[in-house]
Design a protein around this motif. Structure first.
Motif, PDB file in Angstrom:
ATOM      1  N   LEU A 202       0.814  -1.209   0.000  1.00  0.00           N
ATOM      2  CA  LEU A 202       0.000   0.000   0.000  1.00  0.00           C
ATOM      3  C   LEU A 202       0.853   1.267   0.000  1.00  0.00           C
ATOM      4  CD1 LEU A 202      -2.801  -0.983   2.544  1.00  0.00           C
ATOM      5  CD2 LEU A 202      -3.142  -0.379   0.138  1.00  0.00           C
ATOM      6  N   LEU A 203       1.938   1.251   0.737  1.00  0.00           N
ATOM      7  CA  LEU A 203       2.770   2.447   0.860  1.00  0.00           C
ATOM      8  C   LEU A 203       3.459   2.821  -0.450  1.00  0.00           C
ATOM      9  CD1 LEU A 203       4.352   1.978   4.400  1.00  0.00           C
ATOM     10  CD2 LEU A 203       2.576   3.582   3.710  1.00  0.00           C
ATOM     11  N   LYS A 204       3.565   1.876  -1.371  1.00  0.00           N
ATOM     12  CA  LYS A 204       4.155   2.190  -2.679  1.00  0.00           C
ATOM     13  C   LYS A 204       3.285   3.151  -3.483  1.00  0.00           C
ATOM     14  CE  LYS A 204       6.704  -2.162  -3.103  1.00  0.00           C
ATOM     15  NZ  LYS A 204       6.857  -3.425  -3.872  1.00  0.00           N
ATOM     16  N   ARG A 205       1.988   3.226  -3.149  1.00  0.00           N
ATOM     17  CA  ARG A 205       1.091   4.101  -3.898  1.00  0.00           C
ATOM     18  C   ARG A 205       1.292   5.575  -3.535  1.00  0.00           C
ATOM     19  NH1 ARG A 205      -4.537   0.740  -2.856  1.00  0.00           N
ATOM     20  NH2 ARG A 205      -3.802  -1.299  -3.634  1.00  0.00           N
ATOM     21  N   ALA A 210      -4.000   5.466   0.595  1.00  0.00           N
ATOM     22  CA  ALA A 210      -3.094   4.420   1.075  1.00  0.00           C
ATOM     23  C   ALA A 210      -2.828   4.587   2.568  1.00  0.00           C
ATOM     24  CB  ALA A 210      -1.777   4.463   0.297  1.00  0.00           C
ATOM     25  N   VAL A 211      -2.696   5.850   3.006  1.00  0.00           N
ATOM     26  CA  VAL A 211      -2.447   6.107   4.431  1.00  0.00           C
ATOM     27  C   VAL A 211      -3.635   5.644   5.270  1.00  0.00           C
ATOM     28  CG1 VAL A 211      -2.084   7.903   6.164  1.00  0.00           C
ATOM     29  CG2 VAL A 211      -0.883   8.019   3.964  1.00  0.00           C
ATOM     30  N   GLU A 212      -4.835   5.921   4.809  1.00  0.00           N
ATOM     31  CA  GLU A 212      -6.023   5.480   5.539  1.00  0.00           C
ATOM     32  C   GLU A 212      -6.106   3.961   5.594  1.00  0.00           C
ATOM     33  OE1 GLU A 212      -8.210   7.174   7.303  1.00  0.00           O
ATOM     34  OE2 GLU A 212      -6.945   8.929   6.932  1.00  0.00           O
ATOM     35  N   SER A 213      -5.748   3.311   4.502  1.00  0.00           N
ATOM     36  CA  SER A 213      -5.760   1.841   4.472  1.00  0.00           C
ATOM     37  C   SER A 213      -4.735   1.271   5.439  1.00  0.00           C
ATOM     38  CB  SER A 213      -5.477   1.340   3.050  1.00  0.00           C
ATOM     39  OG  SER A 213      -6.452   1.807   2.138  1.00  0.00           O
ATOM     40  N   VAL A 214      -3.575   1.925   5.519  1.00  0.00           N
ATOM     41  CA  VAL A 214      -2.535   1.474   6.455  1.00  0.00           C
ATOM     42  C   VAL A 214      -3.033   1.579   7.890  1.00  0.00           C
ATOM     43  CG1 VAL A 214      -0.263   2.049   7.413  1.00  0.00           C
ATOM     44  CG2 VAL A 214      -0.577   1.944   4.939  1.00  0.00           C
ATOM     45  N   ARG A 215      -3.742   2.663   8.189  1.00  0.00           N
ATOM     46  CA  ARG A 215      -4.277   2.826   9.538  1.00  0.00           C
ATOM     47  C   ARG A 215      -5.305   1.740   9.873  1.00  0.00           C
ATOM     48  NH1 ARG A 215      -5.072   9.424  10.091  1.00  0.00           N
ATOM     49  NH2 ARG A 215      -2.838   9.888  10.373  1.00  0.00           N
ATOM     50  N   GLU A 216      -6.087   1.362   8.897  1.00  0.00           N
ATOM     51  CA  GLU A 216      -7.064   0.285   9.116  1.00  0.00           C
ATOM     52  C   GLU A 216      -6.361  -1.041   9.407  1.00  0.00           C
ATOM     53  OE1 GLU A 216      -9.608   0.144   5.733  1.00  0.00           O
ATOM     54  OE2 GLU A 216     -10.422   2.168   6.032  1.00  0.00           O
ATOM     55  N   ILE A 217      -5.306  -1.320   8.626  1.00  0.00           N
ATOM     56  CA  ILE A 217      -4.568  -2.574   8.840  1.00  0.00           C
ATOM     57  C   ILE A 217      -3.857  -2.547  10.195  1.00  0.00           C
ATOM     58  CG2 ILE A 217      -2.674  -4.011   7.994  1.00  0.00           C
ATOM     59  CD1 ILE A 217      -3.372  -3.097   5.169  1.00  0.00           C
ATOM     60  N   THR A 218      -3.326  -1.381  10.566  1.00  0.00           N
ATOM     61  CA  THR A 218      -2.665  -1.255  11.876  1.00  0.00           C
ATOM     62  C   THR A 218      -3.658  -1.515  13.000  1.00  0.00           C
ATOM     63  OG1 THR A 218      -1.119   0.380  10.971  1.00  0.00           O
ATOM     64  CG2 THR A 218      -1.319   0.278  13.363  1.00  0.00           C
ATOM     65  N   GLU A 219      -4.890  -1.038  12.832  1.00  0.00           N
ATOM     66  CA  GLU A 219      -5.919  -1.283  13.845  1.00  0.00           C
ATOM     67  C   GLU A 219      -6.240  -2.768  13.949  1.00  0.00           C
ATOM     68  OE1 GLU A 219      -7.873  -0.023  16.978  1.00  0.00           O
ATOM     69  OE2 GLU A 219      -6.852   1.374  15.622  1.00  0.00           O
ATOM     70  N   GLU A 220      -6.208  -3.474  12.827  1.00  0.00           N
ATOM     71  CA  GLU A 220      -6.406  -4.924  12.858  1.00  0.00           C
ATOM     72  C   GLU A 220      -5.270  -5.603  13.630  1.00  0.00           C
ATOM     73  OE1 GLU A 220      -6.791  -6.354   8.886  1.00  0.00           O
ATOM     74  OE2 GLU A 220      -8.509  -5.079   8.403  1.00  0.00           O
TER      75      GLU A 220
END
Length: 454
Positions: A202-205, A210-220
């Protein structure tokens, strides 16, 4: 039982050719310095016990640690090298027919003696050469640097994944030792690894989405970490309530280690949630599960903006001897360190330096007044920001400029300590471990300096 020195010479010392036993110039000089009784006093002060099995002789331990730091050996390599060398056996006072101390013994002794002993050994050396007038210490330069911890770059997601992996691994060992039905910890390592890989993609984008998606995965990952921590706590409580008297010491140590990791993991969970909420300033932020004392430190370097480890304060004299050092947690302001450093130097050597030079990070009016009141005649600290006419005239003086040129040489000493004596990265953990690591590095450097000066 504390044992200071090795037994008398054996028949092998008389039979073998002298060429095999003669020390080179460096080791002969160091051997002569370490023969002084002042290096035995710290051990007698703290560890003078007359019961139990004899320890490895102190003189052997000191010389082996010198070789370890001097050549940047690991404990296994150190033991192998000393075992195979006649000269190094002679230097370490180990007879040819005698067994070299095991690497595990050296590790335990280093942990047992700790940072206090190493600090007192350095102080004993500085006091000795000062009283013998080998060094003068009329000029001092003070600087700080970072000793990095042996950790990977700490992101919240990686720390959470590490917590899951480490807790699961240690819990499995404890469960195996308990050998009976009870609470278990589910292995979520594979699931955590998949989410770490997803974050990397995701961070490659490089976009806001992408930042919001990373935060969601971090919450998981936070949720999975909480589940793992709760299961580990249940296992610890079960072992404490039902099996406390049945467990041997090794299992109890494993339980203690798991409890420490669980506590650190809870801190990581809390700080990860804060970051996800948008809080960026987190005091005492955890950057490693295994070295929770390490801190992020910014020193204004162009190449590396942030380093992770401990701040090291170094005081050096005109003979390039490190007369004082101190390892700090976090990143205390340089302004707050200078006065205490000069006071420690005066107490150790019994002399007030004529001149003190630092960089502008230490500059403050209070520091200049404090050093002048201590008896320092010349203080060379460049002022930050706009300077008054009087200040500009002061900094144009030849003595001020000469002290600043001399101060710049301290960067060279720091470079040598990092490249040759292991102060770039500590392989020991925690504040005490890093202080011991740094202490042996500086002791080895100082011993070589004394041998060169003499």
């Amino acid at each position: 039982m504390l044992k200071l020195r090795q037994d008398q010479m054996t028949i092998w010392d008389c039979v073998l050719p002298k060429e095999l036993l003669n020390l080179n110039e460096e080791l002969a000089s160091i051997d002569k310095i370490l023969d002084d009784e002042v290096f035995m006093k710290p051990f007698l002060k703290h560890w003078n016990v007359r019961i139990g099995r004899p320890t490895v002789p102190v003189e052997t331990y000191l010389r082996m640690m010198y070789l370890k730091t001097r050549y940047k050996f690991g404990y296994h390599t150190l033991v192998d090298e000393v075992r195979d060398s006649f000269q190094w056996r002679r230097f370490c006072r180990i007879s040819i027919d005698e067994k070299v101390p095991d690497h595990s013994t050296l590790v335990k002794l280093t942990q047992k003696y700790g940072e206090k002993i190493v600090q007192e050994l350095n102080q004993a050396l500085i006091t000795k050469v000062t009283q013998e007038k080998v060094i003068r210490s009329r000029k001092l330069r003070v600087d700080t640097t970072v000793v990095e911890s042996n950790i990977h770059y700490p992101t919240d997601s990686h720390l959470l994944a590490d917590a899951i992996k480490v807790i699961t691994r240690k819990a499995k060992k404890i469960q195996k030792a308990l050998g009976e039905a009870g609470p278990t910890v589910m292995d979520r390592s594979r699931s955590a690894k998949k989410r770490i890989l997803a974050i990397g993609k995701l961070l490659k984008r490089r976009s806001g989405q992408a930042v919001e998606s990373v935060r969601e995965i971090t919450e998981e990952l936070v949720d999975k970490s909480i589940q793992t921590v709760l299961e580990a706590k249940e296992m610890l409580n079960h072992a404490e309530e039902n099996l406390k008297e049945k467990l041997d010491k090794s299992v109890k140590r494993q339980i203690q280690k798991l409890d420490t990791i669980v506590q650190t993991a809870e801190k990581v969970i809390r700080q990860s949630r804060k970051v996800n909420r948008g809080e960026t300033h987190i005091p005492n932020r955890v950057v490693s599960l295994h070295d929770p004392d390490a801190r992020p430190i910014q020193k204004g370097k162009l190449g590396v903006k942030t380093e992770f480890g401990f701040k090291l304060e170094i005081t050096e004299n005109e003979d390039r001897m490190v007369t004082d050092y101190k390892v700090h947690k976090g990143n205390p302001n340089d302004e707050t360190l200078l006065e205490d450093a000069i006071k420690r130097h005066i107490k150790l050597t019994g002399t007030v330096p004529h001149s003190v030079a630092t960089d502008r990070g230490f500059t403050s009016r209070d520091n200049e007044k404090a050093l002048t009141s201590l008896g320092v005649k010349r203080v060379s600290m460049p002022k930050r920001g706009k300077k008054s006419k009087e200040r500009a005239e002061l900094e144009k003086n030849r003595w001020f400029k000469n002290l600043q040129r001399w101060r710049a040489g301290g960067e060279g000493t720091i470079s040598v300590l990092k490249r040759k004596y292991g102060l770039d990265k500590s392989l020991s953990r925690g504040h005490q471990g890093v202080s011991t690591w740094v202490g042996f590095g500086i002791l080895t450097y100082n011993l070589r300096r004394v041998a060169a000066i003499k």
